[in-house]
Motif scaffolding. Structure first.
Motif, PDB file in Angstrom:
ATOM      1  N   ARG A   1       1.177  -1.623   0.297  1.00  0.00           N
ATOM      2  CA  ARG A   1       0.152   0.114   0.001  1.00  0.00           C
ATOM      3  C   ARG A   1       0.545   1.392  -0.165  1.00  0.00           C
ATOM      4  NH1 ARG A   1      -4.201   0.902   4.608  1.00  0.00           N
ATOM      5  NH2 ARG A   1      -2.022   2.173   5.978  1.00  0.00           N
TER       6      ARG A   1
ATOM      7  N   GLN B   1       0.865   4.311  -2.786  1.00  0.00           N
ATOM      8  CA  GLN B   1       0.914   5.693  -3.027  1.00  0.00           C
ATOM      9  C   GLN B   1       1.066   6.534  -2.798  1.00  0.00           C
ATOM     10  OE1 GLN B   1      -0.168   5.343   1.233  1.00  0.00           O
ATOM     11  NE2 GLN B   1      -2.134   4.765   1.000  1.00  0.00           N
TER      12      GLN B   1
ATOM     13  N   ASN C   1       1.356   7.731  -6.327  1.00  0.00           N
ATOM     14  CA  ASN C   1      -0.184   7.806  -6.592  1.00  0.00           C
ATOM     15  C   ASN C   1      -0.564   6.691  -7.480  1.00  0.00           C
ATOM     16  OD1 ASN C   1       0.032  10.773  -5.705  1.00  0.00           O
ATOM     17  ND2 ASN C   1       1.630  10.607  -7.593  1.00  0.00           N
TER      18      ASN C   1
ATOM     19  N   ARG D   1      -3.609   2.896  -7.108  1.00  0.00           N
ATOM     20  CA  ARG D   1      -4.563   2.682  -6.346  1.00  0.00           C
ATOM     21  C   ARG D   1      -4.330   1.279  -6.120  1.00  0.00           C
ATOM     22  NH1 ARG D   1      -9.046  -0.912  -6.765  1.00  0.00           N
ATOM     23  NH2 ARG D   1      -8.413  -1.199  -8.737  1.00  0.00           N
TER      24      ARG D   1
END
Length: 83
Positions: free
Chosen positions: A61, A65, A68, A70
């Motif tokens: 994750r 992130q 950028n 998902r």
């Protein structure tokens, strides 16, 4: 015949294309009555597997992130969090 796990080079483990091609399935949660029947060693192994899974998901994750992108299947994270 036992199968051996293959170690992947670290650069291939963190490619975003690897994460988006994953299809994950999860079973039902453990019932308290089932966990009470397990030995301490079995519970410790289960805890360790969940810890590794949580660390893998959080790393995944964070990496996505930072790019950028998902995070796929975010419903997996609450399944490995401690109550």
């Amino acid at each position: 015949m036992a199968m051996k796990a293959r170690m992947m080079p670290s650069d291939t483990c963190f490619k975003t294309s690897c994460f988006f091609n994953l299809i994950t399935f999860s079973g039902r949660g453990w019932k308290a009555s089932e966990l009470r029947l397990k030995s301490w060693d079995d519970l410790h192994k289960l805890w360790y597997i969940l810890l590794k899974e949580k660390n893998m998901l959080m790393t995944q994750r964070q990496m996505l992130q930072s790019q950028n992108l998902r995070f796929p299947n975010p419903e997996r994270i609450p399944k490995v969090k401690a109550p």
